[in-house]
Design a protein around this motif. Structure first.
Motif, PDB file in Angstrom:
ATOM      1  N   PRO A 200       0.705  -1.368   0.078  1.00 35.94           N
ATOM      2  CA  PRO A 200      -0.056  -0.076   0.007  1.00 35.94           C
ATOM      3  C   PRO A 200       0.784   1.344   0.209  1.00 35.94           C
ATOM      4  CG  PRO A 200       0.004  -0.996   2.197  1.00 35.94           C
ATOM      5  CD  PRO A 200       0.661  -1.949   1.305  1.00 35.94           C
ATOM      6  N   GLU A 201       0.342   2.353  -0.709  1.00 35.56           N
ATOM      7  CA  GLU A 201       1.104   3.564  -0.813  1.00 35.56           C
ATOM      8  C   GLU A 201       0.508   4.479  -0.077  1.00 35.56           C
ATOM      9  OE1 GLU A 201       2.040   4.186  -4.960  1.00 35.56           O
ATOM     10  OE2 GLU A 201       3.131   2.717  -4.971  1.00 35.56           O
ATOM     11  N   THR A 202      -0.781   4.555   0.154  1.00 35.20           N
ATOM     12  CA  THR A 202      -1.538   5.391   1.025  1.00 35.20           C
ATOM     13  C   THR A 202      -2.295   4.803   2.200  1.00 35.20           C
ATOM     14  OG1 THR A 202      -3.601   5.032  -0.276  1.00 35.20           O
ATOM     15  CG2 THR A 202      -1.945   6.454  -1.490  1.00 35.20           C
ATOM     16  N   TRP A 203      -2.970   5.607   3.074  1.00 38.33           N
ATOM     17  CA  TRP A 203      -3.401   4.980   4.127  1.00 38.33           C
ATOM     18  C   TRP A 203      -4.733   4.316   3.552  1.00 38.33           C
ATOM     19  CZ3 TRP A 203      -1.268   4.195   8.514  1.00 38.33           C
ATOM     20  CH2 TRP A 203      -0.009   4.895   8.844  1.00 38.33           C
ATOM     21  N   ASP A 204      -5.435   5.009   2.770  1.00 35.66           N
ATOM     22  CA  ASP A 204      -6.815   4.465   2.208  1.00 35.66           C
ATOM     23  C   ASP A 204      -6.371   3.008   1.694  1.00 35.66           C
ATOM     24  OD1 ASP A 204      -8.288   6.476   2.823  1.00 35.66           O
ATOM     25  OD2 ASP A 204      -8.102   7.284   0.936  1.00 35.66           O
ATOM     26  N   GLU A 205      -5.183   2.784   0.948  1.00 31.91           N
ATOM     27  CA  GLU A 205      -4.743   1.664   0.458  1.00 31.91           C
ATOM     28  C   GLU A 205      -4.495   0.346   1.657  1.00 31.91           C
ATOM     29  OE1 GLU A 205      -1.593   2.080  -2.264  1.00 31.91           O
ATOM     30  OE2 GLU A 205      -2.911   3.122  -3.788  1.00 31.91           O
ATOM     31  N   VAL A 206      -3.858   1.165   2.776  1.00 31.46           N
ATOM     32  CA  VAL A 206      -3.597   0.346   3.942  1.00 31.46           C
ATOM     33  C   VAL A 206      -4.574  -0.194   4.456  1.00 31.46           C
ATOM     34  CG1 VAL A 206      -2.823   0.437   6.447  1.00 31.46           C
ATOM     35  CG2 VAL A 206      -1.363   1.658   4.674  1.00 31.46           C
ATOM     36  N   GLU A 207      -5.857   0.450   4.593  1.00 35.78           N
ATOM     37  CA  GLU A 207      -7.194   0.031   5.108  1.00 35.78           C
ATOM     38  C   GLU A 207      -7.718  -1.170   4.105  1.00 35.78           C
ATOM     39  OE1 GLU A 207     -11.541   1.616   6.135  1.00 35.78           O
ATOM     40  OE2 GLU A 207     -10.343   3.017   5.471  1.00 35.78           O
ATOM     41  N   THR A 208      -7.561  -0.940   2.743  1.00 37.72           N
ATOM     42  CA  THR A 208      -8.037  -1.889   1.888  1.00 37.72           C
ATOM     43  C   THR A 208      -7.268  -3.523   1.997  1.00 37.72           C
ATOM     44  OG1 THR A 208      -8.537  -0.337   0.070  1.00 37.72           O
ATOM     45  CG2 THR A 208      -8.092  -2.683  -0.348  1.00 37.72           C
ATOM     46  N   VAL A 209      -5.942  -3.152   2.347  1.00 33.86           N
ATOM     47  CA  VAL A 209      -5.063  -4.293   2.679  1.00 33.86           C
ATOM     48  C   VAL A 209      -5.462  -5.002   3.968  1.00 33.86           C
ATOM     49  CG1 VAL A 209      -2.765  -4.958   3.505  1.00 33.86           C
ATOM     50  CG2 VAL A 209      -3.114  -3.564   1.198  1.00 33.86           C
ATOM     51  N   LEU A 210      -5.670  -4.238   4.924  1.00 35.84           N
ATOM     52  CA  LEU A 210      -6.196  -4.895   6.303  1.00 35.84           C
ATOM     53  C   LEU A 210      -7.577  -5.389   6.101  1.00 35.84           C
ATOM     54  CD1 LEU A 210      -5.266  -1.922   8.535  1.00 35.84           C
ATOM     55  CD2 LEU A 210      -3.978  -4.188   8.481  1.00 35.84           C
TER      56      LEU A 210
END
Length: 538
Positions: A200-210
């Motif tokens: 993930p490159e953004t915090w929104d993408e972090v949420e998607t990964v989680l």
């Protein structure tokens, strides 16, 4: 109009200052005034010179003793310092856990050693008004290596943040060539690969990964954090446009367009910040125990595969691997640091080129060897030669260097896993790479003790992230500083409590406006007005 800092003025006028001082000395001699503090100082000392006192001398030094590598009188470090500089150090050893308190007591009582290292910017403030510590920026003409680093590393904006009401700064900081980002998130790369997910490159993408991790492993809370969540809040907050965690400070941020301070934890940006992390908790993606659990508990959850994501630095990620080898099995997992994710403001990070540094007891000015002491400090803490020495040790004893200048630990020496076969530790057995005398310097030197993975992380961060400019200094006088502290302490305490309450959901986000009103009732506007009033009159 641009405000010219004291550091810049001293640097630009160093030649003039030397001439004036020489003239003053001649006048004093003619008048029979004895103010000679040159003593054992070198008559000619410039960038690139090895400092060596003209006769054997000794200076007192306060030492923060780390329990993992406790001080030893016979360290090669101390022997070599004396041999190279003709200076012996009279060391007052204080346990690291008591260092801050003991340092304060020694300074207040007038019994502090001359040289007081391991002091972080801001920690000098309580001792300025009493005159107990030296306004070190007045003596840069004795410190050619320090002055050269200011120019080479473009340190002026950072040194300005150290200035007090009189325009001086009272701490000689460690200075890095570049901002050095270290803390970030560590993720199980094998889990990402298994789920066909990109880093993930953004915090929104972090949420998607989680979310994907949670879907695949319903019994796992994918993100269980350490450092009581303080580090993660610190690295995330700048990209949301606020301050939090370890970086909360006094809560003030500077609007460079309008040239005024504001209280960041009361802004919509801070609301967006807590809303994001509250969403992770509400979805079962972030372990609510992150804000209270001990580091060991968080690490154990990772090791037992009860989580896949945790905050880390370059050292702790190695610990994670070692522990996972024992549970998951070597070769059955991969865990790595990821670049700090971007937030609503984009790929921006906070940070400073400053590190902990040195205060000097004001009584040292009366010592006949004062000039020699300043030259010694300049060489030991700021010359490239001494930086390599205090970090790597003695060439052909603790390390070797090839024809290209690449350094390698000696066969029998280890440090942070760089040479696991080594039976001696660079810090424990020799005293090098400790926190009292070794910090700051060039990026090349910093990278020299990093493995390829960490260098790759550092280069990625420097290439893709914009470092936010530091806040300008607010040069309070003693009375104003006391008033500011009385206002800021209860405010920041309340912010810390309620930031976590909003994130954990123990306080509903619908109460945000009420929270801001509560900050106002606790003197927020008076605090901001005081800061802007002092700043505008500087």
């Amino acid at each position: 109009m641009k405000k010219i800092g004291k550091a810049s003025m001293y640097l630009m006028s160093s030649v003039v200052m030397l001439s004036v001082l020489a003239a003053c000395n001649n006048e004093d001699e003619a008048a029979g005034v004895d103010e000679d503090v040159s003593g054992a100082a070198m008559e000619e000392y410039a960038v690139g010179d090895q400092f060596q006192a003209t006769e054997p001398i000794s200076f007192s030094l306060l030492f923060s003793d780390h329990p993992n590598y406790p001080y030893k009188n016979d360290w090669l470090l101390m022997e070599e310092i004396e041999e190279r500089t003709n200076v012996s150090l009279d060391v007052t050893v204080v346990p690291m856990s008591d260092y801050t308190e003991k340092r304060s007591l020694l300074i207040s009582s007038g019994d502090a050693p001359y040289i007081i290292p391991k002091t972080y910017p801001g920690e000098e403030a309580p001792f300025v008004s009493s005159g107990a510590i030296l306004p070190v920026s007045e003596y840069l003409h004795l410190m050619p290596h320090f002055s050269a680093a200011i120019e080479e590393y473009e340190m002026e904006p950072y040194l300005e943040t150290l200035e007090h009401e009189d325009g001086n700064y009272y701490i000689l900081p460690g200075m890095h060539e570049n901002v050095w980002p270290d803390y970030t998130l560590a993720m199980r790369m094998d889990i990402l690969e298994e789920l066909n997910l990109d880093v993930p490159e953004t915090w929104d993408e972090v949420e998607t990964v989680l979310e994907e991790m949670k879907n695949a492993y319903p019994d796992v809370t994918p993100f269980s954090d350490r450092f009581t969540f303080e580090s993660t809040m610190n690295i995330a907050a700048p990209s949301f446009g606020t301050v939090a965690g370890w970086g909360l400070g006094n809560g003030l941020m500077f609007d460079h367009d309008n040239e005024e301070f504001y209280f960041a934890p009361a802004t919509d940006a801070h609301k967006e910040f807590v809303t994001y992390f509250n969403g992770l908790v509400e979805k079962g993606l972030l372990d609510p125990e992150s804000v209270t659990q001990e580091d060991q508990q968080a690490q154990q959850k990772l090791v037992n595969e009860d989580s896949f994501v945790i905050n880390t630095n370059s050292q702790t990620v190695i610990d994670y691997r070692n522990d996972l080898n024992g549970t998951v099995g070597e070769g059955n997992f991969e865990i790595k640091k990821i670049p700090v994710p971007a937030g609503p403001l984009g790929h921006v990070i906070g940070g400073s080129k400053l590190e902990n540094g040195v205060m000097i007891n004001a009584k040292a000015k009366e010592d006949p060897n004062f000039d020699a002491m300043m030259q010694f400090i300049d060489w030991l803490f700021y010359s490239p030669e001494a930086k390599e020495f205090t970090k790597w040790g003695v060439e052909d004893v603790t390390f070797t260097k090839d024809s290209d200048g690449n350094r390698q630990l000696a066969e029998d020496v280890n440090y942070v896993g760089l040479n696991p076969a080594g039976t001696k530790a660079l810090n424990v057995d020799f005293g090098f790479s400790g926190g009292n005398l070794s910090y700051g310097g060039s990026t090349e030197l910093l990278h020299s003790m990093m493995n390829e993975e960490e260098i790759e992380f550092q280069e990625a961060m420097l290439a893709t992230k914009e470092v936010l400019p530091p806040n300008p200094p607010i040069k309070y006088n003693a009375m104003q500083l006391e008033q500011s502290t009385l206002l800021s302490t209860p405010l920041t305490d309340y912010v810390r409590q309620n930031t976590l309450r909003f994130i954990l959901g123990t306080r509903d986000l619908s109460e945000w406006d009420e929270y801001v009103t509560e900050l106002e009732s606790r003197g927020m506007q008076n605090f901001v007005d005081l800061a802007n009033s002092v700043y505008s009159e500087q």
